[in-house]
Design a protein around this motif. Structure first.
Motif, PDB file in Angstrom:
ATOM      1  N   GLY A   5      13.796  -4.527 -10.215  1.00  0.00           N
ATOM      2  CA  GLY A   5      14.915  -5.455 -10.227  1.00  0.00           C
ATOM      3  C   GLY A   5      15.541  -5.780  -8.894  1.00  0.00           C
ATOM      4  O   GLY A   5      16.616  -6.387  -8.853  1.00  0.00           O
ATOM      5  N   PHE A   6      14.905  -5.399  -7.790  1.00  0.00           N
ATOM      6  CA  PHE A   6      15.455  -5.694  -6.472  1.00  0.00           C
ATOM      7  C   PHE A   6      14.698  -6.834  -5.796  1.00  0.00           C
ATOM      8  O   PHE A   6      13.465  -6.860  -5.807  1.00  0.00           O
ATOM      9  N   ASP A   7      15.430  -7.769  -5.195  1.00  0.00           N
ATOM     10  CA  ASP A   7      14.862  -8.619  -4.168  1.00  0.00           C
ATOM     11  C   ASP A   7      14.888  -7.829  -2.870  1.00  0.00           C
ATOM     12  O   ASP A   7      15.568  -6.793  -2.776  1.00  0.00           O
ATOM     13  N   LEU A   8      14.162  -8.319  -1.855  1.00  0.00           N
ATOM     14  CA  LEU A   8      13.922  -7.486  -0.678  1.00  0.00           C
ATOM     15  C   LEU A   8      14.152  -8.207   0.649  1.00  0.00           C
ATOM     16  O   LEU A   8      13.828  -9.387   0.782  1.00  0.00           O
ATOM     17  N   VAL A   9      14.670  -7.462   1.596  1.00  0.00           N
ATOM     18  CA  VAL A   9      14.514  -7.775   3.015  1.00  0.00           C
ATOM     19  C   VAL A   9      13.749  -6.600   3.598  1.00  0.00           C
ATOM     20  O   VAL A   9      14.237  -5.453   3.553  1.00  0.00           O
ATOM     21  N   VAL A  10      12.548  -6.852   4.076  1.00  0.00           N
ATOM     22  CA  VAL A  10      11.702  -5.773   4.580  1.00  0.00           C
ATOM     23  C   VAL A  10      11.486  -5.968   6.075  1.00  0.00           C
ATOM     24  O   VAL A  10      11.373  -7.100   6.560  1.00  0.00           O
ATOM     25  N   ALA A  11      11.414  -4.866   6.798  1.00  0.00           N
ATOM     26  CA  ALA A  11      11.291  -4.933   8.253  1.00  0.00           C
ATOM     27  C   ALA A  11      10.298  -3.909   8.760  1.00  0.00           C
ATOM     28  O   ALA A  11      10.159  -2.821   8.203  1.00  0.00           O
ATOM     29  N   ALA A  12       9.619  -4.288   9.833  1.00  0.00           N
ATOM     30  CA  ALA A  12       8.728  -3.380  10.555  1.00  0.00           C
ATOM     31  C   ALA A  12       8.462  -4.009  11.917  1.00  0.00           C
ATOM     32  O   ALA A  12       8.783  -5.180  12.153  1.00  0.00           O
ATOM     33  N   ASP A  13       7.857  -3.222  12.802  1.00  0.00           N
ATOM     34  CA  ASP A  13       7.611  -3.719  14.162  1.00  0.00           C
ATOM     35  C   ASP A  13       6.191  -4.237  14.339  1.00  0.00           C
ATOM     36  O   ASP A  13       5.688  -4.288  15.463  1.00  0.00           O
ATOM     37  N   GLU A  14       5.551  -4.622  13.245  1.00  0.00           N
ATOM     38  CA  GLU A  14       4.175  -5.096  13.328  1.00  0.00           C
ATOM     39  C   GLU A  14       3.964  -6.270  12.384  1.00  0.00           C
ATOM     40  O   GLU A  14       4.644  -6.387  11.350  1.00  0.00           O
ATOM     41  N   PRO A  15       3.017  -7.165  12.726  1.00  0.00           N
ATOM     42  CA  PRO A  15       2.813  -8.385  11.935  1.00  0.00           C
ATOM     43  C   PRO A  15       2.421  -8.124  10.483  1.00  0.00           C
ATOM     44  O   PRO A  15       2.632  -8.998   9.633  1.00  0.00           O
ATOM     45  N   THR A  16       1.862  -6.959  10.188  1.00  0.00           N
ATOM     46  CA  THR A  16       1.447  -6.673   8.810  1.00  0.00           C
ATOM     47  C   THR A  16       2.612  -6.666   7.831  1.00  0.00           C
ATOM     48  O   THR A  16       2.386  -6.673   6.615  1.00  0.00           O
ATOM     49  N   ILE A  17       3.846  -6.695   8.335  1.00  0.00           N
ATOM     50  CA  ILE A  17       4.986  -6.768   7.423  1.00  0.00           C
ATOM     51  C   ILE A  17       4.951  -8.072   6.639  1.00  0.00           C
ATOM     52  O   ILE A  17       5.410  -8.136   5.492  1.00  0.00           O
ATOM     53  N   ASN A  18       4.380  -9.119   7.232  1.00  0.00           N
ATOM     54  CA  ASN A  18       4.316 -10.407   6.535  1.00  0.00           C
ATOM     55  C   ASN A  18       3.316 -10.361   5.381  1.00  0.00           C
ATOM     56  O   ASN A  18       3.561 -10.932   4.318  1.00  0.00           O
ATOM     57  N   GLN A  19       2.211  -9.677   5.588  1.00  0.00           N
ATOM     58  CA  GLN A  19       1.231  -9.503   4.514  1.00  0.00           C
ATOM     59  C   GLN A  19       1.818  -8.655   3.388  1.00  0.00           C
ATOM     60  O   GLN A  19       1.647  -8.961   2.198  1.00  0.00           O
ATOM     61  N   ALA A  20       2.522  -7.589   3.767  1.00  0.00           N
ATOM     62  CA  ALA A  20       3.161  -6.744   2.756  1.00  0.00           C
ATOM     63  C   ALA A  20       4.174  -7.542   1.946  1.00  0.00           C
ATOM     64  O   ALA A  20       4.274  -7.396   0.722  1.00  0.00           O
ATOM     65  N   ALA A  21       4.915  -8.418   2.625  1.00  0.00           N
ATOM     66  CA  ALA A  21       5.926  -9.224   1.943  1.00  0.00           C
ATOM     67  C   ALA A  21       5.293 -10.109   0.873  1.00  0.00           C
ATOM     68  O   ALA A  21       5.871 -10.304  -0.207  1.00  0.00           O
ATOM     69  N   GLU A  22       4.108 -10.650   1.167  1.00  0.00           N
ATOM     70  CA  GLU A  22       3.413 -11.471   0.170  1.00  0.00           C
ATOM     71  C   GLU A  22       3.095 -10.655  -1.082  1.00  0.00           C
ATOM     72  O   GLU A  22       3.206 -11.148  -2.212  1.00  0.00           O
ATOM     73  N   GLU A  23       2.719  -9.409  -0.883  1.00  0.00           N
ATOM     74  CA  GLU A  23       2.425  -8.544  -2.021  1.00  0.00           C
ATOM     75  C   GLU A  23       3.692  -8.259  -2.834  1.00  0.00           C
ATOM     76  O   GLU A  23       3.647  -8.230  -4.067  1.00  0.00           O
ATOM     77  N   PHE A  24       4.809  -8.073  -2.153  1.00  0.00           N
ATOM     78  CA  PHE A  24       6.067  -7.816  -2.864  1.00  0.00           C
ATOM     79  C   PHE A  24       6.503  -9.058  -3.645  1.00  0.00           C
ATOM     80  O   PHE A  24       7.034  -8.946  -4.755  1.00  0.00           O
ATOM     81  N   ARG A  25       6.259 -10.226  -3.081  1.00  0.00           N
ATOM     82  CA  ARG A  25       6.586 -11.467  -3.805  1.00  0.00           C
ATOM     83  C   ARG A  25       5.758 -11.570  -5.076  1.00  0.00           C
ATOM     84  O   ARG A  25       6.231 -12.058  -6.104  1.00  0.00           O
ATOM     85  N   GLY A  26       4.515 -11.107  -4.983  1.00  0.00           N
ATOM     86  CA  GLY A  26       3.650 -11.116  -6.157  1.00  0.00           C
ATOM     87  C   GLY A  26       4.139 -10.213  -7.266  1.00  0.00           C
ATOM     88  O   GLY A  26       3.732 -10.357  -8.424  1.00  0.00           O
ATOM     89  N   LEU A  27       5.028  -9.296  -6.935  1.00  0.00           N
ATOM     90  CA  LEU A  27       5.613  -8.393  -7.931  1.00  0.00           C
ATOM     91  C   LEU A  27       6.915  -8.953  -8.500  1.00  0.00           C
ATOM     92  O   LEU A  27       7.591  -8.288  -9.282  1.00  0.00           O
ATOM     93  N   GLY A  28       7.264 -10.162  -8.075  1.00  0.00           N
ATOM     94  CA  GLY A  28       8.441 -10.820  -8.638  1.00  0.00           C
ATOM     95  C   GLY A  28       9.691 -10.762  -7.797  1.00  0.00           C
ATOM     96  O   GLY A  28      10.762 -11.219  -8.228  1.00  0.00           O
ATOM     97  N   ALA A  29       9.605 -10.212  -6.586  1.00  0.00           N
ATOM     98  CA  ALA A  29      10.779 -10.069  -5.737  1.00  0.00           C
ATOM     99  C   ALA A  29      10.860 -11.191  -4.708  1.00  0.00           C
ATOM    100  O   ALA A  29       9.885 -11.455  -3.997  1.00  0.00           O
ATOM    101  N   MET A  30      12.000 -11.865  -4.627  1.00  0.00           N
ATOM    102  CA  MET A  30      12.257 -12.717  -3.491  1.00  0.00           C
ATOM    103  C   MET A  30      12.242 -11.803  -2.265  1.00  0.00           C
ATOM    104  O   MET A  30      12.950 -10.798  -2.235  1.00  0.00           O
TER     105      MET A  30
END
Length: 264
Positions: free
Chosen positions: A29-54
């Motif tokens: 039930g959480f939307d997310l702001v995710v952070a990291a110091d590497e570009p792979t955070i953007n790929q991870a974010a796509e996966e989280f969106r696929g789980l229903g999270a903004m």
């Protein structure tokens, strides 16, 4: 749909425990702001969106105050309160202290300590003003023992473990909860990045980051003060409370000294 969901900020969310924490938040039930110091955070974010999270991804250096400010500004632009802060970003560093590059030493301190407490200070103030929120800090059982050949990392985690309990006590008369997750060795990128693959602990069997993250998330949601994941780690922390520091340091040396894994 967006407004019906809570908002969680998860740092160090591109891999490992942080990635798993973000996944659990997304499916609970959480939307997310995710952070990291590497570009792979953007790929991870796509996966989280696929789980229903903004999901808003922020690639930023959390070892710097400017990097933390960048994350905080991204959160504020959403115009939504932070319901949960999962302060997980951290780095390690192996080998003897005097053999380490001091720039890397400082990065451990700046990421694990300075950046973490600065982010908690900023978001924690907002939570206190609203009298609502949950904070989960990723500490470590490493904070219970002198970390021979991992000295600065263990000391940084001792700081976080201690800080979490103190902040929890300061907030006890509010509706803001503070929990600390204290994992043991976990199967993540940590040991490769810390240059510890040739050590006994680097080569040993490790805990599943998904299981560790679930323990931390559950503790945060129930308002528990701390959780040590895994019975072996619980035993280790119990023994660490009664054993002399010199013996603990020698035990850690056997696990973390360069080359210690070759004979195991």
């Amino acid at each position: 749909m967006t407004e019906a969901r809570s908002l969680a900020v998860v740092t160090g969310a591109s891999t490992g425990i942080g990635y798993e924490l973000a996944k659990i938040c997304a499916t609970n039930g959480f939307d997310l702001v995710v952070a990291a110091d590497e570009p792979t955070i953007n790929q991870a974010a796509e996966e989280f969106r696929g789980l229903g999270a903004m999901t808003e991804a922020v690639e930023t250096d959390l070892a710097t105050l400017e990097g933390v400010d960048r994350l905080y500004d991204a959160v504020r632009r959403l115009g939504r309160p932070v319901d949960a802060l999962l302060a997980n970003a951290g780095v390690g560093l192996g080998k003897g202290f005097l053999d380490q590059d001091f720039a890397k030493v400082r990065r451990v301190i700046d990421t694990n300590v300075t950046g973490t407490v600065y982010l908690i200070h900023k978001i924690g103030r907002d939570m206190r003003a609203r009298n609502a929120g949950r904070i989960l800090i990723t500490g470590s059982i490493a904070g219970y023992m002198p970390g021979s050949f991992q000295a600065v990392y263990n000391a940084s985690k001792a700081f976080l473990d201690n800080f979490a309990f103190a902040l929890r006590n300061e907030m006890k008369d509010t509706e803001v909860t503070v929990s600390v997750l204290m994992p043991g060795p976990t199967d993540t990128e940590f040991f490769r990045r810390a240059e510890m693959l040739d050590t006994e602990v680097g080569q040993a069997k490790k805990d599943d980051p998904a299981v560790v993250a679930k323990a931390g998330f559950d503790a945060m949601m129930s308002g528990e003060g701390d959780v040590v994941s895994g019975w072996k780690n619980k035993l280790q922390t119990t023994l660490a409370n009664i054993m002399p520091p010199g013996i603990l340091a020698e035990q850690h040396r056997k696990m973390a000294a360069p080359g210690s894994g070759k004979s195991s």
